[in-house]
Write a protein that holds these residues in place. Sequence first.
Motif, PDB file in Angstrom:
ATOM      1  N   THR A 188       0.830  -1.205   0.000  1.00 42.66           N
ATOM      2  CA  THR A 188       0.000   0.000   0.000  1.00 42.66           C
ATOM      3  C   THR A 188       0.863   1.253   0.000  1.00 42.66           C
ATOM      4  O   THR A 188       0.639   2.184  -0.788  1.00 42.66           O
ATOM      5  N   ILE A 189       1.848   1.274   0.872  1.00 38.25           N
ATOM      6  CA  ILE A 189       2.740   2.440   0.961  1.00 38.25           C
ATOM      7  C   ILE A 189       3.429   2.688  -0.381  1.00 38.25           C
ATOM      8  O   ILE A 189       3.537   3.824  -0.856  1.00 38.25           O
ATOM      9  N   ALA A 190       3.857   1.613  -1.028  1.00 38.24           N
ATOM     10  CA  ALA A 190       4.559   1.742  -2.312  1.00 38.24           C
ATOM     11  C   ALA A 190       3.646   2.260  -3.418  1.00 38.24           C
ATOM     12  O   ALA A 190       4.108   2.872  -4.384  1.00 38.24           O
ATOM     13  N   ALA A 191       2.327   2.003  -3.289  1.00 37.41           N
ATOM     14  CA  ALA A 191       1.380   2.399  -4.343  1.00 37.41           C
ATOM     15  C   ALA A 191       0.894   3.845  -4.197  1.00 37.41           C
ATOM     16  O   ALA A 191       0.244   4.371  -5.098  1.00 37.41           O
ATOM     17  N   ILE A 192       1.184   4.487  -3.061  1.00 36.07           N
ATOM     18  CA  ILE A 192       0.768   5.882  -2.860  1.00 36.07           C
ATOM     19  C   ILE A 192       1.613   6.790  -3.750  1.00 36.07           C
ATOM     20  O   ILE A 192       2.839   6.688  -3.791  1.00 36.07           O
ATOM     21  N   THR A 193       0.952   7.684  -4.476  1.00 36.63           N
ATOM     22  CA  THR A 193       1.631   8.574  -5.421  1.00 36.63           C
ATOM     23  C   THR A 193       1.669   9.998  -4.883  1.00 36.63           C
ATOM     24  O   THR A 193       0.933  10.331  -3.932  1.00 36.63           O
ATOM     25  N   PRO A 194       2.470  10.875  -5.480  1.00 40.35           N
ATOM     26  CA  PRO A 194       2.490  12.286  -5.050  1.00 40.35           C
ATOM     27  C   PRO A 194       1.117  12.952  -5.151  1.00 40.35           C
ATOM     28  O   PRO A 194       0.791  13.834  -4.356  1.00 40.35           O
ATOM     29  N   GLU A 195       0.283  12.504  -6.109  1.00 43.72           N
ATOM     30  CA  GLU A 195      -1.057  13.084  -6.259  1.00 43.72           C
ATOM     31  C   GLU A 195      -1.952  12.791  -5.051  1.00 43.72           C
ATOM     32  O   GLU A 195      -2.934  13.505  -4.809  1.00 43.72           O
ATOM     33  N   ASP A 196      -1.634  11.745  -4.311  1.00 44.39           N
ATOM     34  CA  ASP A 196      -2.424  11.405  -3.122  1.00 44.39           C
ATOM     35  C   ASP A 196      -2.167  12.368  -1.967  1.00 44.39           C
ATOM     36  O   ASP A 196      -2.917  12.355  -0.972  1.00 44.39           O
ATOM     37  N   ASP A 197      -1.128  13.168  -2.065  1.00 45.06           N
ATOM     38  CA  ASP A 197      -0.831  14.218  -1.072  1.00 45.06           C
ATOM     39  C   ASP A 197      -0.697  13.646   0.340  1.00 45.06           C
ATOM     40  O   ASP A 197      -1.197  14.222   1.320  1.00 45.06           O
ATOM     41  N   GLY A 198      -0.049  12.482   0.446  1.00 42.13           N
ATOM     42  CA  GLY A 198       0.201  11.903   1.760  1.00 42.13           C
ATOM     43  C   GLY A 198      -1.034  11.372   2.462  1.00 42.13           C
ATOM     44  O   GLY A 198      -1.052  11.276   3.694  1.00 42.13           O
ATOM     45  N   LYS A 199      -2.065  10.986   1.691  1.00 42.54           N
ATOM     46  CA  LYS A 199      -3.301  10.468   2.303  1.00 42.54           C
ATOM     47  C   LYS A 199      -3.726   9.180   1.614  1.00 42.54           C
ATOM     48  O   LYS A 199      -3.334   8.898   0.484  1.00 42.54           O
ATOM     49  N   VAL A 200      -4.550   8.419   2.307  1.00 45.48           N
ATOM     50  CA  VAL A 200      -5.211   7.257   1.714  1.00 45.48           C
ATOM     51  C   VAL A 200      -6.670   7.264   2.143  1.00 45.48           C
ATOM     52  O   VAL A 200      -7.040   7.858   3.161  1.00 45.48           O
ATOM     53  N   THR A 201      -7.487   6.607   1.345  1.00 46.53           N
ATOM     54  CA  THR A 201      -8.891   6.422   1.708  1.00 46.53           C
ATOM     55  C   THR A 201      -9.057   5.018   2.271  1.00 46.53           C
ATOM     56  O   THR A 201      -8.676   4.032   1.617  1.00 46.53           O
ATOM     57  N   ILE A 202      -9.572   4.934   3.471  1.00 43.53           N
ATOM     58  CA  ILE A 202      -9.781   3.654   4.159  1.00 43.53           C
ATOM     59  C   ILE A 202     -11.275   3.345   4.163  1.00 43.53           C
ATOM     60  O   ILE A 202     -12.111   4.220   4.425  1.00 43.53           O
ATOM     61  N   GLY A 203     -11.617   2.096   3.886  1.00 39.82           N
ATOM     62  CA  GLY A 203     -13.004   1.656   3.941  1.00 39.82           C
ATOM     63  C   GLY A 203     -13.152   0.442   4.837  1.00 39.82           C
ATOM     64  O   GLY A 203     -12.279  -0.431   4.869  1.00 39.82           O
ATOM     65  N   PHE A 204     -14.252   0.393   5.590  1.00 40.53           N
ATOM     66  CA  PHE A 204     -14.549  -0.782   6.426  1.00 40.53           C
ATOM     67  C   PHE A 204     -16.047  -0.866   6.598  1.00 40.53           C
ATOM     68  O   PHE A 204     -16.727   0.114   6.858  1.00 40.53           O
ATOM     69  N   ARG A 205     -16.580  -2.056   6.392  1.00 36.13           N
ATOM     70  CA  ARG A 205     -18.027  -2.253   6.467  1.00 36.13           C
ATOM     71  C   ARG A 205     -18.492  -2.310   7.922  1.00 36.13           C
ATOM     72  O   ARG A 205     -17.725  -2.718   8.812  1.00 36.13           O
ATOM     73  N   PRO A 206     -19.750  -1.910   8.176  1.00 36.95           N
ATOM     74  CA  PRO A 206     -20.282  -1.953   9.557  1.00 36.95           C
ATOM     75  C   PRO A 206     -20.147  -3.327  10.189  1.00 36.95           C
ATOM     76  O   PRO A 206     -19.903  -3.436  11.396  1.00 36.95           O
ATOM     77  N   GLU A 207     -20.294  -4.374   9.371  1.00 41.89           N
ATOM     78  CA  GLU A 207     -20.220  -5.734   9.905  1.00 41.89           C
ATOM     79  C   GLU A 207     -18.792  -6.242  10.025  1.00 41.89           C
ATOM     80  O   GLU A 207     -18.573  -7.367  10.497  1.00 41.89           O
ATOM     81  N   SER A 208     -17.801  -5.429   9.597  1.00 42.64           N
ATOM     82  CA  SER A 208     -16.391  -5.815   9.709  1.00 42.64           C
ATOM     83  C   SER A 208     -15.751  -5.300  10.990  1.00 42.64           C
ATOM     84  O   SER A 208     -14.539  -5.415  11.168  1.00 42.64           O
ATOM     85  N   LEU A 209     -16.554  -4.714  11.873  1.00 41.56           N
ATOM     86  CA  LEU A 209     -16.031  -4.123  13.099  1.00 41.56           C
ATOM     87  C   LEU A 209     -16.398  -4.966  14.314  1.00 41.56           C
ATOM     88  O   LEU A 209     -17.528  -5.458  14.425  1.00 41.56           O
ATOM     89  N   ASP A 210     -15.449  -5.114  15.217  1.00 42.01           N
ATOM     90  CA  ASP A 210     -15.681  -5.801  16.491  1.00 42.01           C
ATOM     91  C   ASP A 210     -15.535  -4.796  17.632  1.00 42.01           C
ATOM     92  O   ASP A 210     -14.643  -3.931  17.597  1.00 42.01           O
ATOM     93  N   LEU A 211     -16.399  -4.905  18.635  1.00 41.09           N
ATOM     94  CA  LEU A 211     -16.245  -4.085  19.827  1.00 41.09           C
ATOM     95  C   LEU A 211     -15.065  -4.614  20.632  1.00 41.09           C
ATOM     96  O   LEU A 211     -14.978  -5.822  20.898  1.00 41.09           O
TER      97      LEU A 211
END
Length: 370
Positions: A266-289
């Motif tokens: 993931t780190i290697a795939a980040i480009t200068p256009e990403d401006d040091g950010k990534v978009t993270i996604g996680f589904r409601p059912e993928s979370l544990d308390l």
Amino acid sequence: MATVTFDGATRIYPGTERPAVDKLNLHIEDGEFLVLVGPSGCGKSTSLRMLAGLEEVNEGRIMIGDRDVTDVQPKDRDIAMVFQNYALYPHMTVADNMGFALKIAGMHKEEIRKRVEEAAKILDLSEYLGRKPKALSGGQRQRVAMGRAIVRQPRVFLMDEPLSNLDAKLRVSTRTQIASLQRRLGVTTVYVTHDQTEALTMGDRIAVLKDGLLQQVGTPLEQYDKPSNVFVASFIGSPAMNLGTFPVVGAAAKVGDSELPLTRATIAAITPEDDGKVTIGFRPESLDLVDAGTAGAIAVEVDIVEELGSDAFAYGVIPNLDPTASLQSPQVIVRTDPRAVPKKGAVTHVAIREGEQHVFSAATGERLPN
């Protein structure tokens, strides 16, 4: 029966510069149930109408089997279409409605009667053949419209949002009947809907469109588990996937007070256009308390709780977000045990299950290796 192929098919309406459908490349296997899904104006109905011959193809071509039907008249394409409105003749009986196209084609009365009775038996309409449409419920009328398509014994079925006019409960039962019927008949079917739940429950494969462009094609599980971009991730699944853009600090994404580790790929795939950010996604059912001290735990301040009996959903915000971070939705959704629901106003901690974190480019929205 036959395969269907869109080969760079493009439709540009007169007076517009932007194509309604832009270079669509899509192959549908013989006997497959493919669902075209997307928001209003994405080009799904236009694609279906191009296949039906009701819209001109400005570039590319459309094949049914080995035959190029790009310039073939609709009546000569050996297709049958089921529309959103039932389009039944009110003065005709169910039997006459179902057999009308065969009558116009000059088929013998006995053969028409045989085909109509066979279709009526499949659709549980045998006792209604003598009734007029006004004496039928919405679901029965839709089955008559389907029967009219079945009796023609076409190579391809086309269905344009056939359940839109039905109430919620009837939609659930009718979509099951349509999927079961298609499996039994084995006819290649292209089905258009804006409802991603319909798409997930009915299709062998789903093709997601946005702004006339094909975003992803795959099985329901592929679309759900590995969305190719942020749009597909947000569109497929209910409730929608939680998505946010967060700054990258070292080898992790900073989410509130937490740091979510990112892989080397993931780190290697980040480009200068990403401006040091990534978009993270996680589904409601993928979370544990989890406990507050758990590695990678994300704090969530709970605002609203929905208790649905078999399920429960907690809606909240992530405190102490970095000023450069942004969430696609103002609230994070957490699916929880309905017998252990967080209290409103409480701060709970959640962790993303291993392998269920999705990472996308902040600049392009395309999926990154994870």
